[in-house]
Design a protein around this motif. Structure first.
Motif, PDB file in Angstrom:
ATOM      1  N   THR A  66     -49.799  -7.508 -76.487  1.00 17.70           N
ATOM      2  CA  THR A  66     -48.908  -8.354 -75.703  1.00 17.70           C
ATOM      3  C   THR A  66     -47.446  -7.990 -75.967  1.00 17.70           C
ATOM      4  O   THR A  66     -46.638  -7.887 -75.040  1.00 17.70           O
ATOM      5  CB  THR A  66     -49.162  -9.838 -76.017  1.00 17.70           C
ATOM      6  N   GLU A  67     -47.105  -7.768 -77.228  1.00 14.81           N
ATOM      7  CA  GLU A  67     -45.739  -7.350 -77.576  1.00 14.81           C
ATOM      8  C   GLU A  67     -45.405  -5.998 -76.948  1.00 14.81           C
ATOM      9  O   GLU A  67     -44.305  -5.801 -76.429  1.00 14.81           O
ATOM     10  CB  GLU A  67     -45.573  -7.277 -79.095  1.00 14.81           C
ATOM     11  N   LEU A  68     -46.356  -5.073 -76.997  1.00 14.09           N
ATOM     12  CA  LEU A  68     -46.152  -3.756 -76.399  1.00 14.09           C
ATOM     13  C   LEU A  68     -45.934  -3.879 -74.894  1.00 14.09           C
ATOM     14  O   LEU A  68     -44.999  -3.273 -74.344  1.00 14.09           O
ATOM     15  CB  LEU A  68     -47.351  -2.858 -76.688  1.00 14.09           C
ATOM     16  N   LEU A  69     -46.773  -4.655 -74.216  1.00 15.04           N
ATOM     17  CA  LEU A  69     -46.609  -4.837 -72.775  1.00 15.04           C
ATOM     18  C   LEU A  69     -45.243  -5.423 -72.446  1.00 15.04           C
ATOM     19  O   LEU A  69     -44.567  -4.954 -71.509  1.00 15.04           O
ATOM     20  CB  LEU A  69     -47.708  -5.754 -72.221  1.00 15.04           C
ATOM     21  N   ASP A  70     -44.812  -6.416 -73.201  1.00 16.05           N
ATOM     22  CA  ASP A  70     -43.501  -7.023 -72.950  1.00 16.05           C
ATOM     23  C   ASP A  70     -42.376  -6.021 -73.144  1.00 16.05           C
ATOM     24  O   ASP A  70     -41.438  -5.967 -72.342  1.00 16.05           O
ATOM     25  CB  ASP A  70     -43.287  -8.243 -73.846  1.00 16.05           C
ATOM     26  N   MET A  71     -42.459  -5.224 -74.195  1.00  9.32           N
ATOM     27  CA  MET A  71     -41.425  -4.222 -74.474  1.00  9.32           C
ATOM     28  C   MET A  71     -41.376  -3.166 -73.360  1.00  9.32           C
ATOM     29  O   MET A  71     -40.304  -2.835 -72.851  1.00  9.32           O
ATOM     30  CB  MET A  71     -41.697  -3.559 -75.824  1.00  9.32           C
ATOM     31  N   LEU A  72     -42.532  -2.661 -72.962  1.00  6.86           N
ATOM     32  CA  LEU A  72     -42.579  -1.653 -71.902  1.00  6.86           C
ATOM     33  C   LEU A  72     -42.154  -2.246 -70.563  1.00  6.86           C
ATOM     34  O   LEU A  72     -41.509  -1.578 -69.755  1.00  6.86           O
ATOM     35  CB  LEU A  72     -43.976  -1.044 -71.812  1.00  6.86           C
ATOM     36  N   ALA A  73     -42.507  -3.510 -70.322  1.00  9.72           N
ATOM     37  CA  ALA A  73     -42.100  -4.168 -69.078  1.00  9.72           C
ATOM     38  C   ALA A  73     -40.587  -4.266 -68.980  1.00  9.72           C
ATOM     39  O   ALA A  73     -40.019  -4.073 -67.901  1.00  9.72           O
ATOM     40  CB  ALA A  73     -42.730  -5.554 -68.986  1.00  9.72           C
ATOM     41  N   GLU A  74     -39.927  -4.539 -70.097  1.00  6.26           N
ATOM     42  CA  GLU A  74     -38.463  -4.590 -70.106  1.00  6.26           C
ATOM     43  C   GLU A  74     -37.878  -3.227 -69.744  1.00  6.26           C
ATOM     44  O   GLU A  74     -36.913  -3.139 -68.979  1.00  6.26           O
ATOM     45  CB  GLU A  74     -37.952  -5.049 -71.470  1.00  6.26           C
ATOM     46  N   ASP A  75     -38.464  -2.156 -70.304  1.00  5.53           N
ATOM     47  CA  ASP A  75     -37.992  -0.804 -69.986  1.00  5.53           C
ATOM     48  C   ASP A  75     -38.153  -0.510 -68.497  1.00  5.53           C
ATOM     49  O   ASP A  75     -37.249   0.033 -67.857  1.00  5.53           O
ATOM     50  CB  ASP A  75     -38.758   0.249 -70.798  1.00  5.53           C
ATOM     51  N   ALA A  76     -39.312  -0.856 -67.945  1.00  8.67           N
ATOM     52  CA  ALA A  76     -39.569  -0.601 -66.524  1.00  8.67           C
ATOM     53  C   ALA A  76     -38.666  -1.454 -65.644  1.00  8.67           C
ATOM     54  O   ALA A  76     -38.135  -0.965 -64.639  1.00  8.67           O
ATOM     55  CB  ALA A  76     -41.040  -0.875 -66.199  1.00  8.67           C
ATOM     56  N   GLU A  77     -38.465  -2.695 -66.023  1.00  8.31           N
ATOM     57  CA  GLU A  77     -37.617  -3.594 -65.238  1.00  8.31           C
ATOM     58  C   GLU A  77     -36.175  -3.097 -65.200  1.00  8.31           C
ATOM     59  O   GLU A  77     -35.498  -3.218 -64.175  1.00  8.31           O
ATOM     60  CB  GLU A  77     -37.677  -5.006 -65.812  1.00  8.31           C
ATOM     61  N   ALA A  78     -35.709  -2.498 -66.286  1.00  6.22           N
ATOM     62  CA  ALA A  78     -34.359  -1.941 -66.315  1.00  6.22           C
ATOM     63  C   ALA A  78     -34.203  -0.818 -65.294  1.00  6.22           C
ATOM     64  O   ALA A  78     -33.128  -0.621 -64.739  1.00  6.22           O
ATOM     65  CB  ALA A  78     -34.025  -1.436 -67.722  1.00  6.22           C
ATOM     66  N   VAL A  79     -35.274  -0.093 -65.025  1.00  4.76           N
ATOM     67  CA  VAL A  79     -35.245   1.005 -64.059  1.00  4.76           C
ATOM     68  C   VAL A  79     -35.460   0.490 -62.638  1.00  4.76           C
ATOM     69  O   VAL A  79     -34.749   0.859 -61.708  1.00  4.76           O
ATOM     70  CB  VAL A  79     -36.327   2.064 -64.402  1.00  4.76           C
ATOM     71  N   MET A  80     -36.467  -0.376 -62.457  1.00  4.73           N
ATOM     72  CA  MET A  80     -36.899  -0.795 -61.129  1.00  4.73           C
ATOM     73  C   MET A  80     -36.153  -2.006 -60.570  1.00  4.73           C
ATOM     74  O   MET A  80     -36.130  -2.219 -59.374  1.00  4.73           O
ATOM     75  CB  MET A  80     -38.389  -1.164 -61.151  1.00  4.73           C
ATOM     76  N   GLY A  81     -35.639  -2.829 -61.467  1.00  6.61           N
ATOM     77  CA  GLY A  81     -35.004  -4.059 -61.011  1.00  6.61           C
ATOM     78  C   GLY A  81     -35.994  -5.203 -60.821  1.00  6.61           C
ATOM     79  O   GLY A  81     -35.628  -6.282 -60.372  1.00  6.61           O
ATOM     80  N   GLU A  82     -37.251  -4.979 -61.147  1.00  4.84           N
ATOM     81  CA  GLU A  82     -38.262  -6.034 -61.098  1.00  4.84           C
ATOM     82  C   GLU A  82     -39.269  -5.811 -62.212  1.00  4.84           C
ATOM     83  O   GLU A  82     -39.461  -4.689 -62.666  1.00  4.84           O
ATOM     84  CB  GLU A  82     -38.962  -6.089 -59.744  1.00  4.84           C
ATOM     85  N   ARG A  83     -39.878  -6.887 -62.613  1.00  5.97           N
ATOM     86  CA  ARG A  83     -40.842  -6.811 -63.715  1.00  5.97           C
ATOM     87  C   ARG A  83     -42.183  -6.295 -63.187  1.00  5.97           C
ATOM     88  O   ARG A  83     -42.667  -6.769 -62.160  1.00  5.97           O
ATOM     89  CB  ARG A  83     -41.016  -8.191 -64.332  1.00  5.97           C
ATOM     90  N   PRO A  84     -42.791  -5.351 -63.893  1.00  9.55           N
ATOM     91  CA  PRO A  84     -44.103  -4.871 -63.453  1.00  9.55           C
ATOM     92  C   PRO A  84     -45.189  -5.901 -63.734  1.00  9.55           C
ATOM     93  O   PRO A  84     -45.000  -6.843 -64.506  1.00  9.55           O
ATOM     94  CB  PRO A  84     -44.318  -3.611 -64.303  1.00  9.55           C
ATOM     95  N   GLU A  85     -46.315  -5.702 -63.098  1.00  7.96           N
ATOM     96  CA  GLU A  85     -47.491  -6.524 -63.357  1.00  7.96           C
ATOM     97  C   GLU A  85     -48.066  -6.099 -64.711  1.00  7.96           C
ATOM     98  O   GLU A  85     -48.211  -4.907 -64.976  1.00  7.96           O
ATOM     99  CB  GLU A  85     -48.519  -6.290 -62.250  1.00  7.96           C
ATOM    100  N   LEU A  86     -48.414  -7.064 -65.550  1.00  6.85           N
ATOM    101  CA  LEU A  86     -48.944  -6.778 -66.882  1.00  6.85           C
ATOM    102  C   LEU A  86     -50.389  -7.238 -66.969  1.00  6.85           C
ATOM    103  O   LEU A  86     -50.707  -8.371 -66.628  1.00  6.85           O
ATOM    104  CB  LEU A  86     -48.117  -7.497 -67.955  1.00  6.85           C
ATOM    105  N   ILE A  87     -51.259  -6.333 -67.432  1.00  2.01           N
ATOM    106  CA  ILE A  87     -52.672  -6.652 -67.542  1.00  2.01           C
ATOM    107  C   ILE A  87     -53.160  -6.255 -68.927  1.00  2.01           C
ATOM    108  O   ILE A  87     -52.891  -5.147 -69.392  1.00  2.01           O
ATOM    109  CB  ILE A  87     -53.496  -5.932 -66.458  1.00  2.01           C
ATOM    110  N   LEU A  88     -53.875  -7.163 -69.558  1.00  4.27           N
ATOM    111  CA  LEU A  88     -54.464  -6.925 -70.875  1.00  4.27           C
ATOM    112  C   LEU A  88     -55.965  -7.115 -70.752  1.00  4.27           C
ATOM    113  O   LEU A  88     -56.430  -8.150 -70.264  1.00  4.27           O
ATOM    114  CB  LEU A  88     -53.883  -7.909 -71.900  1.00  4.27           C
ATOM    115  N   ARG A  89     -56.712  -6.098 -71.165  1.00  6.24           N
ATOM    116  CA  ARG A  89     -58.178  -6.161 -71.095  1.00  6.24           C
ATOM    117  C   ARG A  89     -58.768  -5.802 -72.448  1.00  6.24           C
ATOM    118  O   ARG A  89     -58.181  -5.036 -73.204  1.00  6.24           O
ATOM    119  CB  ARG A  89     -58.711  -5.144 -70.070  1.00  6.24           C
TER     120      ARG A  89
END
Length: 158
Positions: A66-89
């Motif tokens: 969950t921490e990893l997804l949040d960290m990577l989502a922040e990186d992607a959001e900085a590039v895209m301007g929107e938060r990506p969809e996060l899925i944990l399985r």
């Protein structure tokens, strides 16, 4: 994010090549008005005979993912301007990835990062190179991004 947009899929892990693949996918998603999905997978533990240990390990793995997804989502959001969809399985990695691709018809491109270390390109890229299906019964294109590709080079490509 529009319900009708195509999505890029990136498998989240701690590797440098994951970050490179994520940056590439975020840049491509932004340039093509697509979405981005990040998938983190917790592989089942082999401590079933010690249920307490197994449950503790699973809980810790879930927190880390969950921490990893949040960290990577922040990186992607900085590039895209929107938060990506996060899925944990919780499953074997290839099964979780194939199941997600089967379930979500909007996922249209899998983006993998290839390691540049002497230990090989990584398990998913190796499986792909050996002709093992990664996407289940719904084939989609796979983009393999060299792990050593700089952000400037990715900017030029995207």
């Amino acid at each position: 994010m529009s319900e009708h947009r195509r999505k890029f899929l990136v498998v989240a892990d701690q590797s440098e090549e994951c970050r490179t693949a994520l940056y590439f996918a975020a840049k491509r998603a932004q340039a093509t008005d697509c979405g981005l999905t990040l998938l983190a997978v917790i592989e089942p533990s082999n401590f079933d005979h010690w249920i307490g240990v197994s449950e503790t390990m699973r809980r810790e793995a879930e927190e880390e993912a969950t921490e990893l997804l949040d960290m990577l989502a922040e990186d992607a959001e900085a590039v895209m301007g929107e938060r990506p969809e996060l899925i944990l399985r919780e499953d074997e990695l290839r099964n979780a990835m194939a199941d997600l691709i089967e379930e979500d018809s909007k996922i249209s491109i899998l983006v993998l990062g290839a390691a540049e270390s002497g230990e090989g390109p990584g398990p998913l890229v190796t499986a792909l190179a050996r002709g093992r299906g990664l996407t289940g019964t719904r084939p989609i294109p796979v983009t393999v991004v060299p792990g050593g590709l700089s952000r400037d080079a990715i900017d030029d490509l995207t």
